[in-house]
Design a protein around this motif. Structure first.
Motif, PDB file in Angstrom:
ATOM      1  N   ASN A 190     -51.576  30.104  -6.135  1.00 26.33           N
ATOM      2  CA  ASN A 190     -50.474  30.807  -6.294  1.00 26.33           C
ATOM      3  C   ASN A 190     -49.071  30.165  -5.967  1.00 26.33           C
ATOM      4  O   ASN A 190     -48.137  30.436  -6.411  1.00 26.33           O
ATOM      5  N   LEU A 191     -49.090  29.401  -4.901  1.00 27.69           N
ATOM      6  CA  LEU A 191     -47.807  28.314  -4.882  1.00 27.69           C
ATOM      7  C   LEU A 191     -47.608  27.435  -5.883  1.00 27.69           C
ATOM      8  O   LEU A 191     -46.243  27.389  -6.346  1.00 27.69           O
ATOM      9  N   ILE A 192     -48.509  26.873  -6.449  1.00 31.66           N
ATOM     10  CA  ILE A 192     -48.454  26.043  -7.777  1.00 31.66           C
ATOM     11  C   ILE A 192     -47.756  26.899  -8.855  1.00 31.66           C
ATOM     12  O   ILE A 192     -46.864  26.624  -9.636  1.00 31.66           O
ATOM     13  N   LYS A 193     -48.496  27.993  -9.237  1.00 27.37           N
ATOM     14  CA  LYS A 193     -48.020  28.782 -10.232  1.00 27.37           C
ATOM     15  C   LYS A 193     -46.741  29.332 -10.152  1.00 27.37           C
ATOM     16  O   LYS A 193     -46.092  29.530 -11.335  1.00 27.37           O
ATOM     17  N   HIS A 194     -46.263  29.809  -9.061  1.00 24.81           N
ATOM     18  CA  HIS A 194     -44.981  30.678  -8.967  1.00 24.81           C
ATOM     19  C   HIS A 194     -43.815  29.636  -8.558  1.00 24.81           C
ATOM     20  O   HIS A 194     -42.908  30.147  -8.185  1.00 24.81           O
ATOM     21  N   ALA A 195     -44.247  28.313  -8.477  1.00 21.72           N
ATOM     22  CA  ALA A 195     -43.222  27.565  -7.656  1.00 21.72           C
ATOM     23  C   ALA A 195     -41.761  27.347  -8.651  1.00 21.72           C
ATOM     24  O   ALA A 195     -40.773  26.995  -7.950  1.00 21.72           O
ATOM     25  N   GLY A 196     -42.027  27.430 -10.010  1.00 27.27           N
ATOM     26  CA  GLY A 196     -40.716  27.480 -10.741  1.00 27.27           C
ATOM     27  C   GLY A 196     -40.137  25.914 -10.499  1.00 27.27           C
ATOM     28  O   GLY A 196     -40.913  25.090 -10.779  1.00 27.27           O
ATOM     29  N   LYS A 197     -38.978  26.029 -10.521  1.00 25.88           N
ATOM     30  CA  LYS A 197     -38.345  24.732 -10.201  1.00 25.88           C
ATOM     31  C   LYS A 197     -38.043  24.137  -8.997  1.00 25.88           C
ATOM     32  O   LYS A 197     -37.565  23.029  -8.667  1.00 25.88           O
ATOM     33  N   LYS A 257     -53.858  20.506 -12.943  1.00 27.92           N
ATOM     34  CA  LYS A 257     -53.406  19.782 -14.450  1.00 27.92           C
ATOM     35  C   LYS A 257     -52.500  20.143 -15.021  1.00 27.92           C
ATOM     36  O   LYS A 257     -51.521  19.406 -15.362  1.00 27.92           O
ATOM     37  N   ASN A 258     -52.095  21.597 -14.683  1.00 27.94           N
ATOM     38  CA  ASN A 258     -50.911  22.078 -15.545  1.00 27.94           C
ATOM     39  C   ASN A 258     -49.670  22.194 -14.568  1.00 27.94           C
ATOM     40  O   ASN A 258     -48.789  23.035 -15.000  1.00 27.94           O
ATOM     41  N   LYS A 259     -49.680  21.821 -13.414  1.00 27.85           N
ATOM     42  CA  LYS A 259     -48.506  21.812 -12.595  1.00 27.85           C
ATOM     43  C   LYS A 259     -47.209  21.295 -13.154  1.00 27.85           C
ATOM     44  O   LYS A 259     -47.564  20.352 -13.818  1.00 27.85           O
ATOM     45  N   SER A 260     -46.330  21.783 -12.613  1.00 21.50           N
ATOM     46  CA  SER A 260     -45.057  21.082 -13.164  1.00 21.50           C
ATOM     47  C   SER A 260     -44.666  19.842 -11.995  1.00 21.50           C
ATOM     48  O   SER A 260     -44.908  19.971 -10.819  1.00 21.50           O
ATOM     49  N   ALA A 261     -43.791  19.025 -12.560  1.00 26.94           N
ATOM     50  CA  ALA A 261     -43.680  17.582 -11.745  1.00 26.94           C
ATOM     51  C   ALA A 261     -43.274  18.031 -10.323  1.00 26.94           C
ATOM     52  O   ALA A 261     -43.290  16.931  -9.668  1.00 26.94           O
ATOM     53  N   ASN A 262     -42.368  19.160 -10.264  1.00 25.72           N
ATOM     54  CA  ASN A 262     -41.596  19.191  -8.986  1.00 25.72           C
ATOM     55  C   ASN A 262     -42.537  19.607  -7.840  1.00 25.72           C
ATOM     56  O   ASN A 262     -42.249  19.838  -6.639  1.00 25.72           O
ATOM     57  N   VAL A 263     -43.647  20.010  -8.336  1.00 23.60           N
ATOM     58  CA  VAL A 263     -44.719  20.394  -7.144  1.00 23.60           C
ATOM     59  C   VAL A 263     -45.697  19.086  -6.882  1.00 23.60           C
ATOM     60  O   VAL A 263     -46.314  18.625  -7.862  1.00 23.60           O
ATOM     61  N   VAL A 264     -45.670  18.621  -5.623  1.00 30.26           N
ATOM     62  CA  VAL A 264     -46.504  17.625  -5.228  1.00 30.26           C
ATOM     63  C   VAL A 264     -47.976  18.187  -4.604  1.00 30.26           C
ATOM     64  O   VAL A 264     -47.621  19.060  -3.660  1.00 30.26           O
ATOM     65  N   VAL A 265     -49.122  17.925  -4.786  1.00 30.17           N
ATOM     66  CA  VAL A 265     -50.191  18.449  -4.128  1.00 30.17           C
ATOM     67  C   VAL A 265     -50.961  17.350  -3.581  1.00 30.17           C
ATOM     68  O   VAL A 265     -51.616  16.514  -4.275  1.00 30.17           O
TER      69      VAL A 265
END
Ligand SMILES: Cc1cc2nc3c(=O)[nH]c(=O)nc-3n(C[C@H](O)[C@H](O)[C@H](O)COP(=O)(O)OP(=O)(O)OC[C@H]3O[C@@H](n4cnc5c(N)ncnc54)[C@H](O)[C@@H]3O)c2cc1C
Length: 453
Positions: free
Chosen positions: A19-26, A107-115
């Motif tokens: 959920n964090l990854i999906k909703h992180a936006g920018k 796989k589909n996360k945006s670059a602003n999210v680091v996991v």
């Protein structure tokens, strides 16, 4: 960059990360998910490799998202698993679903999210300047703005017994979820199982599929087995009637009245119990503490067998073994478990003033996850309690926290840094262990963390 550390990557921790990854936006966020590699996504609940260990909820209700509860069933179809919406699917497959969901989201996360997924164990947390330092068993330290404790199910407590010598016996199994359980038990062993809930049913089905020939004795205070599911009935919500009730006995009267009405109308009592689900947390929170204690002492066992039900397949196995006199269910107060030099057990219990002893070659503990955090054997929990960063709730069923998961420290201060979700919130919310609650918590907590909460 906001740094969020999640301790535990079972269903709760994994869904929070998703959920964090999906909703992180920018937003710039870094997520550390700490969990042993083999457990990731699966946790304790979905790590079983046995296909006869089934979900206790139909496939069409087990989706990972509160606004898309059929997601799991669609995933099954897309992955060529041919299950109907009302089927009870192997928990192994559910673990696969959660893992794949996590991997796909990554796989589909945006670059602003680091996991960062850390194959490790959290051992300690300290707070400095309103930030947390999470120390891992490997020696690594994670500086974090927020820490979410999603540590789920712990090993059960040992049963109360005059003698504690049985604890070290070879065939006393404290961990009923261990993968090699049936390998350690000879098929001719007489087995004594403490606890007659869903984990008991798992163990009995394992013995059954292992062609167990010895006797099986299931024992609990009231000797109640979980009810079996009967699908296809609905009952309209009567939450309005319950909102003003603050006495358990009045709530019970109302529920009984509706069960009678349901049965007169050709519906089923299970539908009445299920109709309460969306309101249960709210009702629990408005009850005075004395009423909660009354419920725990006198009614919780009946609630548990009515609410946490068995798939028909599992129920049939229990019935078959009972009809063949291989499985017996007993009730009463456990007095003593003794193990002799050959490792054979003598178990003594009393019921209706009569003391009875039975012998067994193996004893399996199916009491259920330890909920009293003062007794939990986890260095992380011991350290958090020792520092007063968390405390048990007043009923000792989990951690004290606000209903949204922010923990409460020993001085009563609500933390903005340490949060918890899932089983640890049982004392605060009562219903907080199964997927419908967990998926809702994971989403709400993710949104709140992303919105500055
Ligand atoms: C055997 C079993 C079957 C169940 N079946 C169902 C079902 O069919 N349907 C349903 O809705 N619910 C079921 N449940 C309820 C279940 O608790 C939830 O559905 C859910 O899986 C709980 O997930 P969790 O992540 O909170 O807990 P868990 O599954 O217990 O996972 C917690 C994880 O946290 C990790 N952890 C703990 N401490 C640390 C630490 N210090 N550092 C790092 N990691 C740590 C553990 O390794 C573990 O993997 C079942 C529960 C059990 C025990």
């Amino acid at each position: 960059m906001k740094k969020i550390t999640i301790v535990g990557g079972g269903a709760t921790g994994t869904l929070l990360a998703v959920n964090l990854i999906k909703h992180a936006g920018k937003q710039l966020i870094e997520i550390n998910l700490v969990e042993k590699r083999e457990r990731l996504g699966r946790g304790v609940a979905y790590s079983t490799a046995r296909d006869f260990h089934l979900l206790n909820v139909p496939a069409a209700k087990m989706g990972a998202f509160p606004d898309d509860i059929e997601h799991f069933h669609r995933w099954l179809i897309d992955n060529h698993y041919h299950y109907a919406p009302n089927d009870f699917v192997p928990r192994r497959i559910y673990g696969e679903y959660l893992r794949e969901l996590f991997n796909e989201t990554l796989k589909n996360k945006s670059a602003n999210v680091v996991v960062n997924v850390l194959d490790d164990e959290a051992a300690d947390v300290s707070i400095e300047c309103a930030r947390a330092r999470v120390a891992l068993a490997s020696g690594a330290v994670l500086d974090s703005d927020k820490v979410v404790l999603a540590f789920g199910n712990f090993l059960p407590p040992h049963p109360k017994s005059d003698s504690q010598s049985f604890i070290n016996a070879k065939k006393y199994f404290r961990n009923p979820w261990r993968a090699d359980l049936t390998e350690k038990i000879a098929v001719t062993d007489d087995v004594f199982i403490i606890g007659t809930g869903l984990t008991f049913a798992d163990v009995v089905t394992s013995l059954y599929h292992n062609r167990h020939a010895g006797k099986i004795f299931g024992f609990s205070t009231r000797g109640l087995l979980p009810a079996v599911h009967r699908l296809g009935f609905v009952y309209p919500s009567f939450s309005g009637e319950l909102k003003s009730q603050t006495k358990i006995t009045d709530l019970l009267k109302a529920v009984r009245r509706h069960i009678e009405a349901a049965e007169t109308d050709g519906s089923d009592w299970r539908a009445v119990i299920d109709s309460l689900r969306p309101q249960t947390q709210e009702i629990w929170q408005t009850l005075p503490e004395a009423e909660k204690r009354y419920f725990m002492q006198h009614l919780s066992r009946y609630w548990n067998v009515a609410r946490h039900r068995l798939p028909p397949e599992t129920w049939k196995i229990l019935n078959k073994l009972q009809a063949a006199n291989q499985l017996r269910i007993g009730k009463g107060r456990l007095r003593n478990i003794e193990a002799d030099e050959d490792g054979k057990f003598k178990i003594t219990y009393s019921a209706d003033g009569i003391e009875t002893s039975v012998s067994a070659d193996a004893v399996i503990n199916c009491i259920g996850s330890e909920s009293n955090f003062n007794r939990v054997e986890s260095s992380l929990v011991v350290n958090l309690l020792g520092k007063g960063l968390i405390k048990t709730d007043s009923l000792k069923m989990g951690i004290d926290a606000a209903p949204d998961g922010r923990t409460i420290d020993k001085n009563g201060a609500v933390s903005d840094v340490i949060l918890t979700a899932g089983t640890a919130l049982k004392g605060v919310l009562w219903e907080s262990t199964a997927m419908p609650e967990i998926r809702a918590q994971a989403r709400q907590m993710a949104l709140s963390l992303l919105n500055g909460g």
